[in-house]
Design a protein around this motif. Structure first.
Motif, PDB file in Angstrom:
ATOM      1  N   ILE A 239      17.432 -61.173  41.365  1.00 24.97           N
ATOM      2  CA  ILE A 239      16.759 -60.435  42.436  1.00 24.97           C
ATOM      3  C   ILE A 239      15.416 -61.057  42.793  1.00 24.97           C
ATOM      4  O   ILE A 239      14.904 -60.885  43.904  1.00 24.97           O
ATOM      5  N   THR A 240      14.858 -61.819  41.890  1.00 26.88           N
ATOM      6  CA  THR A 240      13.525 -62.402  42.106  1.00 26.88           C
ATOM      7  C   THR A 240      13.488 -63.209  43.404  1.00 26.88           C
ATOM      8  O   THR A 240      14.345 -64.050  43.657  1.00 26.88           O
ATOM      9  N   GLY A 241      12.473 -62.903  44.223  1.00 27.69           N
ATOM     10  CA  GLY A 241      12.290 -63.634  45.478  1.00 27.69           C
ATOM     11  C   GLY A 241      13.131 -63.121  46.621  1.00 27.69           C
ATOM     12  O   GLY A 241      13.095 -63.690  47.726  1.00 27.69           O
ATOM     13  N   ARG A 242      13.879 -62.053  46.425  1.00 31.54           N
ATOM     14  CA  ARG A 242      14.717 -61.493  47.481  1.00 31.54           C
ATOM     15  C   ARG A 242      14.121 -60.212  48.050  1.00 31.54           C
ATOM     16  O   ARG A 242      13.439 -59.464  47.345  1.00 31.54           O
ATOM     17  N   THR A 243      14.384 -59.958  49.319  1.00 32.65           N
ATOM     18  CA  THR A 243      13.971 -58.707  49.947  1.00 32.65           C
ATOM     19  C   THR A 243      14.850 -57.581  49.426  1.00 32.65           C
ATOM     20  O   THR A 243      16.080 -57.716  49.371  1.00 32.65           O
ATOM     21  N   ASP A 244      14.243 -56.471  49.041  1.00 38.78           N
ATOM     22  CA  ASP A 244      14.980 -55.348  48.470  1.00 38.78           C
ATOM     23  C   ASP A 244      15.391 -54.376  49.583  1.00 38.78           C
ATOM     24  O   ASP A 244      14.557 -53.694  50.179  1.00 38.78           O
ATOM     25  N   LEU A 245      16.693 -54.326  49.859  1.00 46.72           N
ATOM     26  CA  LEU A 245      17.217 -53.440  50.905  1.00 46.72           C
ATOM     27  C   LEU A 245      18.049 -52.305  50.315  1.00 46.72           C
ATOM     28  O   LEU A 245      18.823 -51.665  51.035  1.00 46.72           O
ATOM     29  N   ILE A 323      32.175 -59.691  42.192  1.00 46.97           N
ATOM     30  CA  ILE A 323      30.737 -59.755  42.400  1.00 46.97           C
ATOM     31  C   ILE A 323      30.347 -60.104  43.836  1.00 46.97           C
ATOM     32  O   ILE A 323      29.248 -59.779  44.286  1.00 46.97           O
ATOM     33  N   CYS A 324      31.244 -60.755  44.592  1.00 54.77           N
ATOM     34  CA  CYS A 324      30.933 -61.103  45.983  1.00 54.77           C
ATOM     35  C   CYS A 324      31.335 -60.014  46.970  1.00 54.77           C
ATOM     36  O   CYS A 324      30.994 -60.097  48.156  1.00 54.77           O
ATOM     37  N   SER A 325      32.053 -59.026  46.511  1.00 57.49           N
ATOM     38  CA  SER A 325      32.484 -57.944  47.394  1.00 57.49           C
ATOM     39  C   SER A 325      31.427 -56.839  47.404  1.00 57.49           C
ATOM     40  O   SER A 325      30.958 -56.397  46.342  1.00 57.49           O
ATOM     41  N   LEU A 326      31.047 -56.390  48.592  1.00 57.73           N
ATOM     42  CA  LEU A 326      29.982 -55.384  48.720  1.00 57.73           C
ATOM     43  C   LEU A 326      30.549 -53.995  48.455  1.00 57.73           C
ATOM     44  O   LEU A 326      30.626 -53.129  49.344  1.00 57.73           O
ATOM     45  N   ASN A 327      30.934 -53.772  47.215  1.00 57.20           N
ATOM     46  CA  ASN A 327      31.523 -52.497  46.816  1.00 57.20           C
ATOM     47  C   ASN A 327      30.485 -51.381  46.880  1.00 57.20           C
ATOM     48  O   ASN A 327      29.287 -51.610  46.659  1.00 57.20           O
ATOM     49  N   PRO A 328      30.916 -50.146  47.173  1.00 54.90           N
ATOM     50  CA  PRO A 328      29.948 -49.047  47.318  1.00 54.90           C
ATOM     51  C   PRO A 328      29.202 -48.736  46.021  1.00 54.90           C
ATOM     52  O   PRO A 328      29.771 -48.816  44.926  1.00 54.90           O
ATOM     53  N   HIS A 329      27.915 -48.434  46.186  1.00 51.17           N
ATOM     54  CA  HIS A 329      27.058 -47.974  45.090  1.00 51.17           C
ATOM     55  C   HIS A 329      26.880 -49.017  43.986  1.00 51.17           C
ATOM     56  O   HIS A 329      26.649 -48.668  42.822  1.00 51.17           O
ATOM     57  N   GLU A 330      27.013 -50.302  44.346  1.00 53.83           N
ATOM     58  CA  GLU A 330      26.774 -51.382  43.389  1.00 53.83           C
ATOM     59  C   GLU A 330      25.817 -52.398  44.012  1.00 53.83           C
ATOM     60  O   GLU A 330      25.954 -52.751  45.185  1.00 53.83           O
ATOM     61  N   ASP A 331      24.839 -52.865  43.214  1.00 54.74           N
ATOM     62  CA  ASP A 331      23.903 -53.876  43.711  1.00 54.74           C
ATOM     63  C   ASP A 331      24.646 -55.178  43.997  1.00 54.74           C
ATOM     64  O   ASP A 331      25.490 -55.613  43.207  1.00 54.74           O
ATOM     65  N   ARG A 332      24.304 -55.793  45.132  1.00 53.92           N
ATOM     66  CA  ARG A 332      24.927 -57.052  45.509  1.00 53.92           C
ATOM     67  C   ARG A 332      23.906 -57.968  46.183  1.00 53.92           C
ATOM     68  O   ARG A 332      22.985 -57.502  46.869  1.00 53.92           O
ATOM     69  N   LEU A 333      24.094 -59.280  45.976  1.00 52.14           N
ATOM     70  CA  LEU A 333      23.245 -60.282  46.613  1.00 52.14           C
ATOM     71  C   LEU A 333      23.826 -60.624  47.980  1.00 52.14           C
ATOM     72  O   LEU A 333      25.032 -60.836  48.116  1.00 52.14           O
ATOM     73  N   VAL A 334      22.947 -60.687  48.989  1.00 53.49           N
ATOM     74  CA  VAL A 334      23.406 -60.925  50.357  1.00 53.49           C
ATOM     75  C   VAL A 334      22.449 -61.855  51.094  1.00 53.49           C
ATOM     76  O   VAL A 334      21.302 -62.059  50.689  1.00 53.49           O
ATOM     77  N   ASP A 351      15.264 -62.287  62.306  1.00 51.18           N
ATOM     78  CA  ASP A 351      14.741 -62.746  61.020  1.00 51.18           C
ATOM     79  C   ASP A 351      15.914 -62.904  60.062  1.00 51.18           C
ATOM     80  O   ASP A 351      16.902 -62.158  60.130  1.00 51.18           O
ATOM     81  N   PHE A 352      15.807 -63.883  59.178  1.00 50.10           N
ATOM     82  CA  PHE A 352      16.892 -64.187  58.240  1.00 50.10           C
ATOM     83  C   PHE A 352      16.297 -64.357  56.850  1.00 50.10           C
ATOM     84  O   PHE A 352      15.265 -65.022  56.688  1.00 50.10           O
ATOM     85  N   TYR A 353      16.957 -63.780  55.838  1.00 46.37           N
ATOM     86  CA  TYR A 353      16.395 -63.851  54.489  1.00 46.37           C
ATOM     87  C   TYR A 353      17.447 -63.465  53.448  1.00 46.37           C
ATOM     88  O   TYR A 353      18.376 -62.713  53.737  1.00 46.37           O
ATOM     89  N   PRO A 354      17.304 -63.975  52.216  1.00 46.93           N
ATOM     90  CA  PRO A 354      18.147 -63.507  51.106  1.00 46.93           C
ATOM     91  C   PRO A 354      17.674 -62.133  50.660  1.00 46.93           C
ATOM     92  O   PRO A 354      16.463 -61.843  50.677  1.00 46.93           O
ATOM     93  N   ALA A 355      18.601 -61.266  50.282  1.00 50.36           N
ATOM     94  CA  ALA A 355      18.224 -59.901  49.924  1.00 50.36           C
ATOM     95  C   ALA A 355      19.149 -59.379  48.831  1.00 50.36           C
ATOM     96  O   ALA A 355      20.148 -60.011  48.460  1.00 50.36           O
ATOM     97  N   VAL A 356      18.790 -58.208  48.297  1.00 49.01           N
ATOM     98  CA  VAL A 356      19.658 -57.457  47.409  1.00 49.01           C
ATOM     99  C   VAL A 356      19.885 -56.108  48.079  1.00 49.01           C
ATOM    100  O   VAL A 356      18.964 -55.522  48.656  1.00 49.01           O
ATOM    101  N   MET A 357      21.117 -55.628  48.061  1.00 51.54           N
ATOM    102  CA  MET A 357      21.444 -54.369  48.735  1.00 51.54           C
ATOM    103  C   MET A 357      22.371 -53.540  47.856  1.00 51.54           C
ATOM    104  O   MET A 357      22.900 -54.012  46.842  1.00 51.54           O
ATOM    105  N   CYS A 358      22.581 -52.306  48.298  1.00 52.80           N
ATOM    106  CA  CYS A 358      23.529 -51.413  47.638  1.00 52.80           C
ATOM    107  C   CYS A 358      24.205 -50.597  48.736  1.00 52.80           C
ATOM    108  O   CYS A 358      23.538 -49.822  49.432  1.00 52.80           O
ATOM    109  N   SER A 359      25.499 -50.812  48.912  1.00 55.98           N
ATOM    110  CA  SER A 359      26.218 -50.104  49.968  1.00 55.98           C
ATOM    111  C   SER A 359      26.217 -48.602  49.700  1.00 55.98           C
ATOM    112  O   SER A 359      26.569 -48.157  48.608  1.00 55.98           O
ATOM    113  N   HIS A 360      25.832 -47.835  50.724  1.00 54.25           N
ATOM    114  CA  HIS A 360      25.759 -46.379  50.568  1.00 54.25           C
ATOM    115  C   HIS A 360      27.110 -45.700  50.783  1.00 54.25           C
ATOM    116  O   HIS A 360      27.273 -44.537  50.399  1.00 54.25           O
TER     117      HIS A 360
END
Length: 697
Positions: A239-245, A323-334, A351-360
């Motif tokens: 997660i280091t260096g990524r935007t937290d979404l 790990i590459c699938s944006l499964n719900p309620h799991e942290d994923r790199l995007v 704007d474009f950037y690497p981020a970490v997300m969690c599908s709601h």
């Protein structure tokens, strides 16, 4: 070369219009004793090397015939064509009697001749340079104590004689290694090397199509080992260096049966009336590095292949569904594209950037469409419903913007194949595209275009998705079909507007689907290349594929380039233009290979469904007309079948190429594109993927 050879050839060259016997050659060359004894041996060598012709003891210089080398294509009727290596030359017709032992796809050399009957050029295959098939898939049959394998590829002739096959059940699909190639009435022969299973097994059908189209279908052990070592959870170090979404209400919207989710979206309507769109795409490049075992296999596959009820993935399942699938309620790199769009559909900022997300939420097209159609009865929470309404508003704006600039929205309905519990196809049902489908498509198009423009402005080499304008001859064919359907089409300077008006005019007409299909055939195939030639269909001057790196290799390359740009790395670390040129061709070829395989299996499933409906009556529309009959597309199921001209009784029919019609000689009855007809299913050939109809008068 023996000195006698030069003297013999010189002598015969002087007497091209007459033949000489061995004794006459010896006399004219004034040969004596031992010289005469070796003359016969030298003459035999010259005949064997094709320098002399010998007939009834007389010799003459052999006429040098023109030869041609290329790839041979065999027609079902037994004749074929050679596609020359020199693309400026036309294909050469090869009559069935001159095919020899050549098989479809072989590289051959043919002598060229001209028919004395109609003065048309033809070829006679004289040598096989390289075999396209050393093994063949087929169905084993046993007759009168003999074992025969009938090839499952429609362009390969059969049968193939088999030696030992006691342990193999008749009706099995087998792989045969060819030991002797057939020629004329003499069949090929070979040995069974593998048994896939019984021919009526749906899984065997899939395996057969995969092999016939040469699809890579087994991951290397190194790739599987590499995939197994990838952590299935996002760790703190990643997660280091990524935007937290993770607090952003991102959701995935896919079909009910989808198992891999590579895109998530969120939309917020700003106070100034603009819309802020987030498109988050799985950061596959983080896990699949260039040159790694998984990358090597992914590049070879080029794309995932989606068969009815089965997927042949580009990446191992641990990645594509893990790990590459944006499964719900799991942290994923995007990798994220954040785009601000105004009320006219124009991009205000990106704007474009690497981020970490969690599908709601993992939403389906059906439930999103139901929510948008009747918000009050939706089970989704109110905040999510509000976001979906904002998404629908933005999608409508983007659709209007694309239409104004000339984007072509082709309405070509599709059908879904329905299966029973055993996996056998039983029916077809039209696929209903709803508002949710179009909404996600608009967001993916917007993200793809934004990334392409960003990288292009930075002048970094990348693989563009290009789609060039249609050729004039194709447009003229479309114009002719439109005229037959009573619709005018004037090919003008603003081609996008002309084609849009045509689609709008036929949208509610019975011929509308046929016009849409013909327009689709008129367009050139889209492809991947490092040269930006724009995308005609989307009316976009700069476009790439960014949104599906799980299933398309070009998207993965774009991700890698984007990550380097955002990290401030030098261009030397990225793909070179020459590399992208080769890679673009490979990816384009892999895409076409996958489309052909998908279409092949769909046609097989349609034939299997219709095989149980022989004798049944259906209504349909004539979709195309040829000199040998016309094709009818059935209502609802959209299945095509041929009404052969031989089955049309009561008259002799001529083909009018200008009107695309069959016209009766005596009664002047016409069969043309767009006509409604009633047909009966007469015959189904699953190997050739052909359905024959008979007209119900």
């Amino acid at each position: 070369m023996h000195p006698f050879e030069q003297r013999i050839i010189a002598l015969l060259n002087q007497r091209r219009n007459s033949n000489l016997t061995r004794r006459e050659i010896a006399d004219r060359l004034e040969l004596r004793g031992g010289e005469r004894k070796i003359l016969t041996k030298i003459l035999d060598q010259l005949v064997a090397s094709d320098q002399l012709d010998e007939r009834r003891g007389q010799y003459r210089i052999k006429k040098q015939t023109r030869t041609l080398e290329g790839i041979f294509s065999l027609a079902e009727q037994g004749y074929g064509f050679i596609r020359p290596d020199n693309q400026e030359l036309e294909d050469l017709f090869v009559p069935a009697r001159f095919v020899s032992s050549a098989m479809n796809g072989d590289r051959v050399v043919a002598s060229c001749g001209v028919s004395s009957y109609d003065r048309r050029p033809y070829g006679k295959i004289i040598r096989i340079v390289e075999r396209a098939h050393v093994s063949v898939l087929g169905t084993l049959q046993k007759r009168s104590g003999r074992s025969l394998v009938w090839p499952l590829e429609k362009h390969i002739r059969g049968p193939i004689m088999i030696g030992k096959s006691k342990d193999v059940v008749a009706g099995s699909v087998v792989q045969v290694c060819i030991e002797r190639y057939g020629s004329g009435d003499v069949p090929a022969s070979g040995q069974i090397t593998e048994t896939l299973g019984l021919a009526d097994d749906p899984q065997v059908d899939i395996e057969t199509v995969i092999r016939i189209h040469h699809l890579p279908h087994q991951f290397s052990s190194a790739a599987l080992e590499h995939a197994n070592q990838v952590p299935q959870q996002v760790g703190p170090d990643s997660i280091t260096g990524r935007t937290d979404l993770r607090q952003l209400p991102l959701v995935t919207i896919d079909g009910e049966t989808a198992r891999d989710f590579d895109d998530a979206v969120a939309v917020r309507k700003e106070a100034d009336g603009n819309y802020r769109l987030w498109v988050c795409i799985a950061d596959v490049a983080h896990y699949v590095t260039l040159g790694s075992p998984v990358d090597v296999d992914a590049q070879e596959r080029g794309t995932s292949v989606y068969f009815p009820s089965y997927c042949l993935p580009m990446l191992p399942e641990q990645l594509s569904n893990g790990i590459c699938s944006l499964n719900p309620h799991e942290d994923r790199l995007v990798m994220t594209a954040e785009v601000v769009i105004d009320s006219n559909g124009a991009t205000v900022a990106a704007d474009f950037y690497p981020a970490v997300m969690c599908s709601h939420a993992r939403l389906t097209y059906t439930e999103v469409a139901a929510c948008l159609d009747n918000t009050g009865s939706s089970a989704l929470d109110l905040q999510l419903q509000q976001q979906l309404r904002s998404m629908a508003e933005l999608a409508a704006i983007l659709t209007d913007m694309r239409q104004q600039r000339g984007s072509l929205d082709l309405d070509v309905p599709e059908v879904e194949i329905l299966f029973n519990d055993e996996g056998h196809p039983v029916d077809l049902a039209p696929i209903q595209r709803n508002q949710a489908h179009r909404m996600i498509e608009e967001f993916m198009l917007a993200a793809n275009e934004a990334v392409a423009r960003f990288l292009s402005e930075k002048e970094w080499p990348l693989l563009f998705r290009i789609h060039e304008a249609p050729e004039l001859v194709k447009l003229q064919e479309l114009q002719q079909l439109a005229a037959e359907c009573g619709v005018g089409l004037v090919i003008g300077k603003n081609l996008h507007k002309v084609l849009q008006d045509l689609l709008a005019e036929v949208a509610e007409r019975p011929e509308g689907r046929l016009i849409n299909q013909q327009l689709l055939r008129s367009l050139q195939q889209a492809c991947y290349a490092p040269d930006n030639n724009g995308h005609f269909g989307l009316a976009a001057d700069c476009y790439c594929h960014f949104t599906s790196p799980i299933r398309r290799y070009p998207d993965l390359t774009v991700h890698r380039v984007l990550k380097l740009v955002l990290a401030g790395r030098p261009k030397q670390e990225s793909y070179k233009y020459a590399e992208l040129k080769v890679l673009g061709q490979q990816c384009s070829d892999a895409e076409r290979r996958a489309v052909q395989a998908e279409r092949d299996l769909i046609q097989l499933r349609c034939c299997q469904i219709m095989a149980g409906r022989v004798g049944q009556l259906f209504y349909g529309t004539i979709s195309s007309v040829t000199e040998f009959g016309f094709f009818v597309e059935l209502d609802d199921t959209l299945i095509d079948g041929l009404v052969h001209v031989r089955s049309l009784e009561g008259d002799y029919y001529h083909y009018d190429s200008l009107r695309h019609a069959l016209i009766g000689e005596r009664r002047r009855k016409e069969f043309k594109v767009g006509m409604r007809v009633e047909v009966v299913v007469a015959k189904v050939d699953t190997v050739r993927r052909r359905i024959d109809f008979e007209l119900l008068d």
